[in-house]
Design a protein around this motif. Structure first.
Motif, PDB file in Angstrom:
ATOM      1  N   VAL A  81       0.863  -1.176   0.000  1.00  0.00           N
ATOM      2  CA  VAL A  81       0.000   0.000   0.000  1.00  0.00           C
ATOM      3  C   VAL A  81       0.900   1.226   0.000  1.00  0.00           C
ATOM      4  O   VAL A  81       1.773   1.370   0.846  1.00  0.00           O
ATOM      5  CB  VAL A  81      -0.933   0.007   1.233  1.00  0.00           C
ATOM      6  N   THR A  82       0.672   2.097  -0.969  1.00  0.00           N
ATOM      7  CA  THR A  82       1.545   3.267  -1.080  1.00  0.00           C
ATOM      8  C   THR A  82       0.872   4.551  -0.622  1.00  0.00           C
ATOM      9  O   THR A  82       1.526   5.446  -0.121  1.00  0.00           O
ATOM     10  CB  THR A  82       2.016   3.439  -2.532  1.00  0.00           C
ATOM     11  N   ASN A  83      -0.458   4.678  -0.822  1.00  0.00           N
ATOM     12  CA  ASN A  83      -1.106   5.934  -0.469  1.00  0.00           C
ATOM     13  C   ASN A  83      -2.444   5.726   0.246  1.00  0.00           C
ATOM     14  O   ASN A  83      -3.306   6.572   0.183  1.00  0.00           O
ATOM     15  CB  ASN A  83      -1.304   6.790  -1.716  1.00  0.00           C
TER      16      ASN A  83
END
Length: 97
Positions: free
Chosen positions: A69-71
């Motif tokens: 998960v990046t954002n």
């Protein structure tokens, strides 16, 4: 091994296939089925003792990436477009009575 397709076998396969065959179609199907079985017998004569079993003809590779998960999930931005909401959920009209 001689592969002879009996009338009973032909009727059974036709019933499973939900086909109504004319007499000419039955004879064609019988010939085709006997040829298929003869080919399978021919393949069974091959020496496959040195052949490694496989599950697929082509090599398969896992194409999945790491799940990172990046954002975040962006649920607040998504819910801003909702005509009606309840906490973190969309409210929609009831569709089943």
């Amino acid at each position: 091994m001689a592969n002879k397709i009996t009338d009973e076998t032909l009727e059974y396969v036709a019933a499973l296939s939900k086909l109504e065959l004319s007499q000419e179609e039955k004879e064609t199907a019988r010939t085709d089925m006997e040829r298929m079985l003869a080919y399978i017998d021919q393949l069974n004569e091959l020496d496959t003792t040195q052949t490694e079993p496989m599950s697929h003809v082509f090599p398969t590779v896992n194409v999945f990436r790491e799940d990172i998960v990046t954002n975040g999930d962006g649920h607040e931005d998504t819910l801003m477009n909702a005509p009606d909401r309840n906490e973190r959920c969309f409210l929609v009209p009831k569709t089943i009575v």
